[in-house]
Write an enzyme that holds these catalytic residues in place. Structure first.
Site, PDB file in Angstrom:
ATOM      1  N   HIS A   1       0.830  -1.202   0.000  1.00  0.00           N
ATOM      2  CA  HIS A   1       0.000   0.000   0.000  1.00  0.00           C
ATOM      3  C   HIS A   1       0.872   1.262   0.000  1.00  0.00           C
ATOM      4  O   HIS A   1       0.422   2.333  -0.416  1.00  0.00           O
ATOM      5  CB  HIS A   1      -0.911  -0.030   1.222  1.00  0.00           C
ATOM      6  N   GLY A   2       2.115   1.137   0.439  1.00  0.00           N
ATOM      7  CA  GLY A   2       3.020   2.283   0.404  1.00  0.00           C
ATOM      8  C   GLY A   2       3.492   2.605  -1.006  1.00  0.00           C
ATOM      9  O   GLY A   2       4.024   3.681  -1.277  1.00  0.00           O
TER      10      GLY A   2
END
Lengths: 479, 479
Positions: free
Chosen positions: A146-147
């Site tokens: 998700h980063g």
């Protein structure tokens, strides 16, 4: 002389997603796609696809080459660094299902693949080609931090490499530079809407990411956001004024995941919506509410007060007064009561509809900063969680996130293989052990349920209950 | 009233293994066993085996039910707690290999299974039944935390459930109480020796564990041990006086693993040993030395000084003056020069033999406390590492661990399936990225090589070099 890889700073929201990760809370999103074999595909079709994907000379896009890095030299700060020993065989893998090769075995494999953390010493993604389904279909499970990219962008990234032409061949793998180039030229076609307004409908690929980026930069993430949010929560008239009851889903989680997925014809969902005068999204939420009610009753854990879902919705740019990529829309969040206190499916649908309508009306009356704060909650509950606690807001204002992300409306192909199913895998976090993400494709609504294996036991039973619930809603609406 | 599970204290070495674990340094050992299908086994043989294993009423032994637990209530201390939601399907799994189902695909799957950490919220073990080998064989990969059981005991545990009778059926799975009961009755049969003396030969099942337990309790692990050890290292005449050169293996590791395994007829190894007047274990070490030399030359990374391997050896109880389970033997460690500086295979074998002989002679002259310290190094390099550094011993006295553990000499079966291969997977640690563990079974010597996927690239090439080396040693010995 060896030239050292360059370090690039990591933007604050990406860093926040990286730092929110722990043993029990991996922060990656996933996708499961099902394909039919093209005509004339031999028994080694998947093996050949795998070998073509890993041995090609295609350049890998920079997003898929960088990994987080920190050292004494970076004073402990996180940077992106290019992996100078990039090893495609670590990232792209060939898997098989054991007999009897049902969807059940596929979901079990995806559950396990989704449970393991990505290695920070490597670029933060994996793609798994999966053979062995008894009906001959081929699956692809993808996983991305998700980063690096949010869930919706990740799905679009994967979809962007597809073609509407069944005869097109020599198509690039989704992680190559060529894939990105070809996606730009046709991204408009696929920005389909399945719901009239107030969904993520016409959202361009980068908008969510941008919205969050703007959020972080404009408001000094996360403290200022929380301040705004906590103001909103103390105002009983606000969209976020609900008090979510405590449930079995709102506990600490462990590292193992369970994933379940299934789809239903949009025609059936639309039919209920038309007859009852509500949106498709309302019907989807009522299905979830009903299924969760049955599940909680079975577990002897149904609270008196209705559960509250955080539902991300799209906002027209002019309403939200927000800068956004490509002049597109921004994202807000509505807190929707799921009607789990209602025994009658028709009553439940009406309760959901009312709650969504109130929420959307309230959302339009919010200030831009409040909208930004809402958007941030939707994207980053794991990050805001500790900050909320510091503000004295002990309990989350919602029990789970239910997103509904429109996908392509027409049939798509990858090198002649027809895409027949598309399901998102999301991120359970501490205190929020279940996530439901839906996406539409080619006439079907795919539901992806991701949960902590321990905190949400027998998660797959929710699929049966969703099916029962759609039938009950049809009956209640007189379809 | 819900009765809370009881907490039991964790003994110090087990706790040390648990606490040594980190993202990049999982502390579990593994085993890979290959079976032939019994006559008349249908296409669903593995599925049936899997279902029988997970649905049986057999009681699971307590070792496989406990997990580490700590909380505010335990003042942050680790305890064992019984998993009150034990879920056999989390621990026993059914896997399949992708086409073409070669040993290469099997090793790739085992590499990945061995890379992931065990979940501390659950009992610390997994067993994977694997189908899909093109030749019809069936594999079982097992994984167990070193804090629960050491590698050798783990292998024996798995072996203990086997039978020499091909017609025996209704045999228990290795994790059941019945398996332990049946193993006690026949453990003596399998305590086979493949080498004359000074190997782990006649070691009873619990001896290693006990030796380490004694070590920890007697000497106050690890500080006192290190004190003894560091004395030994400053004494040039000691077995631990070597200075191991720095190599590419002695670096930080990442979390991904690569596993390679193969076996060679013991007859061939014995043939070289007889002709050269050395032990089987000397030949095994010379094979490793030669293969590592070729590997390091290929990587342009061969140091001038010979590499040093830590080799665990068995000690007769009366020599070691040590208390030990069942009056059996204790374990010491010899630092063996691997002759990687010698271009000629014959010279290398002689160098290894001399080094092992010196080491074993020196070991016999050590005091009991020194022997205990050696034993602890062998078992716990990850634990002693930091302690060694505190003592000013910056560099490890060896480059890698090579163990050779005798297994059963006769053919064994599990519910009619003939065991045809048996390979151990060990634990690479920071500063020690490669481990080689060998075990004999039914006339073959199985080599299991476990490495960090990044620090030891193309680990599988070592198998080819081991094969070349055995041929070269045969030629040099005039066999």
């Amino acid at each position: 002389m060896v030239s050292l890889p360059k370090l690039r700073p990591i933007d604050p929201p990406s860093a926040a997603f990286l730092l929110a990760e722990s043993k029990n809370q991996p922060m990656h999103v996933g996708g499961l796609q099902l394909y039919e074999r093209p005509d004339g595909a031999g028994p080694d079709f998947v093996r050949e696809l795998f070998e073509a994907s890993t041995s090609s000379d295609e350049e890998v896009m920079p997003l898929f080459l960088k990994h987080p890095y920190r050292s004494v030299k970076t004073a402990g700060q996180l940077f992106w660094r290019e992996d100078d020993q990039f090893d495609i065989e670590h990232h792209v893998r060939h898997n098989a299902l054991p007999t009897p090769g049902r969807v059940r075995e596929l979901l079990e494999l995806c559950s396990r693949l989704h449970s393991t953390r990505l290695d920070w010493e490597r670029p933060l993604w994996e793609a798994h080609l999966i053979e062995g389904l008894a009906d001959g279909r081929v699956a692809m499970y993808t996983k991305i931090h998700h980063g690096l990219v949010d869930g919706i962008s990740a799905m679009r990234l994967m979809q962007s490499t597809l073609s509407t032409d069944p005869d097109e061949r020599n198509m690039p793998a989704p992680w190559t530079k060529r894939a990105i180039r070809s996606s730009r030229s046709k991204s408009r076609d696929d920005a389909a809407t399945t719901d009239a307004a107030h969904t993520l409908s016409t959202l361009p690929g980068d908008a969510l990411r941008t919205a969050l980026g703007v959020t972080a930069e404009a408001a000094g993430m996360p403290a200022a956001l929380v301040k705004t949010l906590s103001k909103g929560m103390r105002n009983e008239a606000s969209t976020v004024s609900f008090h979510a009851p405590r449930t079995m889903f709102n506990r600490s989680i462990t590292s193992a995941r369970r994933f379940a997925a299934q789809d239903w014809p949009i025609e059936r969902i639309r039919g209920v919506g038309k007859a009852a005068g509500v949106t498709i999204n309302d019907v989807v939420l009522a299905m979830c509410g009903g299924a969760i009610r049955t599940y909680l009753i079975e577990n002897d854990a149904l609270p008196d007060a209705p559960l509250v879902a955080m539902v991300p919705v799209g906002l027209k740019a002019k309403e939200s007064h927000l800068p956004s990529a490509e002049g597109g829309n921004a994202v807000g969040a509505v807190m929707a009561r799921l009607g789990t206190d209602q025994a009658d499916p028709g009553d439940r649908l009406r309760a959901v509809h009312r709650s969504m309508k109130d929420g959307k009306d309230a959302l339009e009356s919010l200030t831009p900063v409040q909208v930004l704060a809402m958007s941030a909650i939707g994207q980053a509950p794991a990050i805001l969680g500790p900050a909320l606690k510091m503000q004295g807001i002990i309990r989350s204002p919602y029990n789970l996130i239910i997103s509904n992300v429109p996908g392509p409306r027409t049939t798509h192909y990858w090198n002649g293989a027809k895409l027949v199913g598309n399901y998102p895998l999301s991120i359970p976090i501490n205190g929020m052990a279940l996530n439901i993400t839906c996406t539409s494709y080619d006439g079907n609504m795919g539901f992806g349920l991701t949960g902590c294996r321990r905190t949400v036991p027998h998660l797959q039973r929710l699929l049966t209950f969703l099916d029962d619930e759609l039938a009950a809603l049809e009956k209640a609406a007189g379809v």
